[in-house]
Motif scaffolding. Structure first.
Motif, PDB file in Angstrom:
ATOM      1  N   LEU A 154     -13.400  16.519  39.543  1.00 13.80           N
ATOM      2  CA  LEU A 154     -14.578  17.077  39.733  1.00 13.80           C
ATOM      3  C   LEU A 154     -15.738  16.338  40.867  1.00 13.80           C
ATOM      4  CD1 LEU A 154     -16.712  19.308  38.959  1.00 13.80           C
ATOM      5  CD2 LEU A 154     -17.694  18.107  37.131  1.00 13.80           C
ATOM      6  N   VAL A 155     -15.334  14.671  40.686  1.00 16.86           N
ATOM      7  CA  VAL A 155     -16.397  14.176  41.672  1.00 16.86           C
ATOM      8  C   VAL A 155     -15.462  14.505  43.429  1.00 16.86           C
ATOM      9  CG1 VAL A 155     -16.292  11.213  42.251  1.00 16.86           C
ATOM     10  CG2 VAL A 155     -16.429  12.614  40.218  1.00 16.86           C
ATOM     11  N   ARG A 156     -14.310  15.141  43.504  1.00 14.72           N
ATOM     12  CA  ARG A 156     -14.193  14.721  44.589  1.00 14.72           C
ATOM     13  C   ARG A 156     -14.027  16.404  44.686  1.00 14.72           C
ATOM     14  NH1 ARG A 156      -8.567  13.254  41.787  1.00 14.72           N
ATOM     15  NH2 ARG A 156      -7.844  15.239  41.517  1.00 14.72           N
ATOM     16  N   TRP A 157     -13.926  17.528  44.666  1.00 10.41           N
ATOM     17  CA  TRP A 157     -14.895  18.442  45.431  1.00 10.41           C
ATOM     18  C   TRP A 157     -16.168  18.652  45.384  1.00 10.41           C
ATOM     19  CZ3 TRP A 157     -18.582  21.957  42.472  1.00 10.41           C
ATOM     20  CH2 TRP A 157     -18.981  23.089  42.714  1.00 10.41           C
ATOM     21  N   ARG A 158     -16.960  17.016  44.357  1.00 11.24           N
ATOM     22  CA  ARG A 158     -18.660  17.438  44.632  1.00 11.24           C
ATOM     23  C   ARG A 158     -18.958  16.743  45.772  1.00 11.24           C
ATOM     24  NH1 ARG A 158     -21.277  15.742  38.808  1.00 11.24           N
ATOM     25  NH2 ARG A 158     -21.560  17.439  38.390  1.00 11.24           N
ATOM     26  N   ARG A 159     -18.183  15.996  46.619  1.00  9.38           N
ATOM     27  CA  ARG A 159     -17.876  15.151  47.654  1.00  9.38           C
ATOM     28  C   ARG A 159     -17.363  16.072  48.394  1.00  9.38           C
ATOM     29  NH1 ARG A 159     -15.006   9.226  46.044  1.00  9.38           N
ATOM     30  NH2 ARG A 159     -16.771   8.574  45.477  1.00  9.38           N
ATOM     31  N   TYR A 160     -16.777  16.761  48.890  1.00  9.99           N
ATOM     32  CA  TYR A 160     -15.478  18.038  49.842  1.00  9.99           C
ATOM     33  C   TYR A 160     -16.703  18.729  49.844  1.00  9.99           C
ATOM     34  CZ  TYR A 160     -13.310  22.284  51.876  1.00  9.99           C
ATOM     35  OH  TYR A 160     -12.946  22.716  52.497  1.00  9.99           O
ATOM     36  N   GLU A 161     -17.661  18.882  48.899  1.00 14.31           N
ATOM     37  CA  GLU A 161     -18.858  20.400  49.507  1.00 14.31           C
ATOM     38  C   GLU A 161     -19.793  19.722  50.106  1.00 14.31           C
ATOM     39  OE1 GLU A 161     -18.836  23.311  48.282  1.00 14.31           O
ATOM     40  OE2 GLU A 161     -16.977  23.463  48.039  1.00 14.31           O
ATOM     41  N   LEU A 162     -20.164  18.787  49.363  1.00 20.45           N
ATOM     42  CA  LEU A 162     -21.396  17.998  50.336  1.00 20.45           C
ATOM     43  C   LEU A 162     -21.293  17.054  52.017  1.00 20.45           C
ATOM     44  CD1 LEU A 162     -24.364  16.225  50.050  1.00 20.45           C
ATOM     45  CD2 LEU A 162     -22.753  13.980  49.740  1.00 20.45           C
ATOM     46  N   VAL A 163     -19.769  17.153  52.151  1.00 22.07           N
ATOM     47  CA  VAL A 163     -19.514  17.095  53.493  1.00 22.07           C
ATOM     48  C   VAL A 163     -19.136  18.280  54.666  1.00 22.07           C
ATOM     49  CG1 VAL A 163     -18.011  16.026  54.527  1.00 22.07           C
ATOM     50  CG2 VAL A 163     -18.034  14.557  52.773  1.00 22.07           C
ATOM     51  N   ARG A 164     -18.822  19.133  52.688  1.00 21.02           N
ATOM     52  CA  ARG A 164     -18.444  20.725  53.858  1.00 21.02           C
ATOM     53  C   ARG A 164     -20.045  21.261  54.178  1.00 21.02           C
ATOM     54  NH1 ARG A 164     -18.880  26.123  52.668  1.00 21.02           N
ATOM     55  NH2 ARG A 164     -19.093  24.901  50.364  1.00 21.02           N
ATOM     56  N   THR A 165     -20.870  21.042  53.849  1.00 22.12           N
ATOM     57  CA  THR A 165     -22.470  21.552  53.667  1.00 22.12           C
ATOM     58  C   THR A 165     -23.366  21.065  54.105  1.00 22.12           C
ATOM     59  OG1 THR A 165     -23.139  20.242  51.683  1.00 22.12           O
ATOM     60  CG2 THR A 165     -22.480  22.641  51.329  1.00 22.12           C
ATOM     61  N   THR A 166     -22.844  20.141  54.524  1.00 19.06           N
ATOM     62  CA  THR A 166     -24.115  18.911  55.784  1.00 19.06           C
ATOM     63  C   THR A 166     -22.713  18.490  57.184  1.00 19.06           C
ATOM     64  OG1 THR A 166     -22.003  16.992  54.575  1.00 19.06           O
ATOM     65  CG2 THR A 166     -24.386  17.515  53.851  1.00 19.06           C
ATOM     66  N   GLN A 167     -21.407  19.110  57.456  1.00 17.99           N
ATOM     67  CA  GLN A 167     -21.282  18.462  58.613  1.00 17.99           C
ATOM     68  C   GLN A 167     -20.154  19.493  58.896  1.00 17.99           C
ATOM     69  OE1 GLN A 167     -21.743  15.735  60.024  1.00 17.99           O
ATOM     70  NE2 GLN A 167     -22.299  14.734  58.236  1.00 17.99           N
ATOM     71  N   SER A 168     -20.043  20.575  58.342  1.00 15.51           N
ATOM     72  CA  SER A 168     -18.592  21.574  58.740  1.00 15.51           C
ATOM     73  C   SER A 168     -19.586  22.396  60.104  1.00 15.51           C
ATOM     74  CB  SER A 168     -19.127  22.668  57.503  1.00 15.51           C
ATOM     75  OG  SER A 168     -20.308  23.270  57.768  1.00 15.51           O
ATOM     76  N   GLY A 169     -20.989  22.472  60.229  1.00 13.72           N
ATOM     77  CA  GLY A 169     -21.097  22.892  61.799  1.00 13.72           C
ATOM     78  C   GLY A 169     -20.762  22.120  63.169  1.00 13.72           C
TER      79      GLY A 169
END
Length: 313
Positions: free
Chosen positions: A244-259
């Motif tokens: 769950l912690v890994r998924w939250r980190r991935y979602e945080l980076v994906r939503t902030t750095q994916s652009g």
């Protein structure tokens, strides 16, 4: 005359012995009663300290000082006289009082004699939209944890009767007392502190006395190594906290750095982990290059033809 006066003074100064204290059938267990007494508010304790000793219940009595005062008042009025011509004892009066008490909202005892059943007279509520958050009791430093007490954070609209009914209907928990306190959160102001822009969450704290003890689970830092490892393994098996912690980190980076241009998620967020992954890839690439060089040198020494397609494969 002097001897007669001494005899009279001795008779007046001698108090008749109190009858032995009887335990009521509906009285609280010893530890639950002690927990109720220990949680008495300071203002009530100060008011009781100003009373005369003869106005307080005797040691070992099941009555609280308020119940003892009510019992003495009714006894003086002659309201406790039975058909046999005797007064009710403290235990009998407390049993009768507890039988009449009904602090649960929406239910009543119906029937005659010993065949009384609980009937629901109020409106049944399925899946109530209220949140009871259980927190750890406040324990002063150096004192043991009180298992006969539970602390909840509830909405401000919830009353003591609602709390007692909710715990009894949903969990079957018997309560002895409930003390509530509203915590008003401070206002949030602007950076300069000129005007309020909102407030933090305001909640109501409810301290509930329990008839049966409940031991709150220990914190991780309070456990020994063996118990801590077992607890962490159980939590990981049931809830997969690390995933769950890994998924939250991935979602945080994906939503902030994916652009970002050329952004690619490597599976790591910490700088040391990223550097280790880069060094690992470089080591793999270097080993592959050394293997290709060794293969080319062997074929050249043997006089074999070197084909680039085979080398790349």
């Amino acid at each position: 005359m002097q001897s007669l006066g001494r005899v009279v003074r001795r008779l007046y100064s001698t108090k008749p012995p109190r009858p032995p204290v009887q335990r009521a059938a509906t009285a609280l267990p010893k530890h639950a009663a002690e927990a109720r007494e220990a949680s008495t508010p300071m203002a009530v304790l100060e008011r009781r300290a100003r009373k005369q000793p003869n106005l307080l219940p005797p040691p070992g009595s099941d009555l609280t000082p308020s119940e003892f005062s009510s019992y003495r008042r009714q006894l003086a009025k002659g309201e406790l006289m039975t058909e046999q011509g005797r007064d009710l004892t403290e235990a009998e009066w407390l049993d009768a009082l507890n039988e009449k008490r009904s602090r649960l909202r929406g239910i009543k005892l119906a029937g005659k004699g010993n065949q009384k059943q609980v009937e629901v007279v109020g409106q049944k509520i399925y899946l109530p939209n209220v949140i009871f958050r259980m927190v750890r009791n406040h324990t002063p430093k150096g004192k043991p944890y009180n298992p006969y007490e539970a602390t909840f954070r509830v909405p401000q609209s919830i009353t003591k009767t609602d709390i007692r009914s909710y715990l009894s209907a949903v969990y079957g928990v018997k309560t002895t007392y409930i003390r509530t306190a509203n915590y008003i959160s401070p206002l949030r102001r602007t950076r300069m502190g000129l005007r309020p822009v909102g407030r933090y969450r305001t909640y109501k704290r409810a301290v509930v006395g329990l008839v049966d003890p409940f031991y709150y689970p220990l914190d991780m830092e309070d456990m020994d190594k063996v118990a801590r490892k077992e607890r962490e393994a159980w939590l990981e098996e049931k809830f997969s906290l690390k995933a769950l912690v890994r998924w939250r980190r991935y979602e945080l980076v994906r939503t902030t750095q994916s652009g970002s241009e050329g952004w690619r998620f490597t599976g790591h967020l910490r700088r040391d982990k990223i550097l280790q992954a880069v060094a690992r890839r470089r080591m793999i690439t270097r080993m592959e290059i050394e293997g290709i060089k060794a293969e080319i040198a062997e074929k050249r020494a043997a006089g074999k033809q070197i084909l680039m397609e085979k080398v790349k494969s």
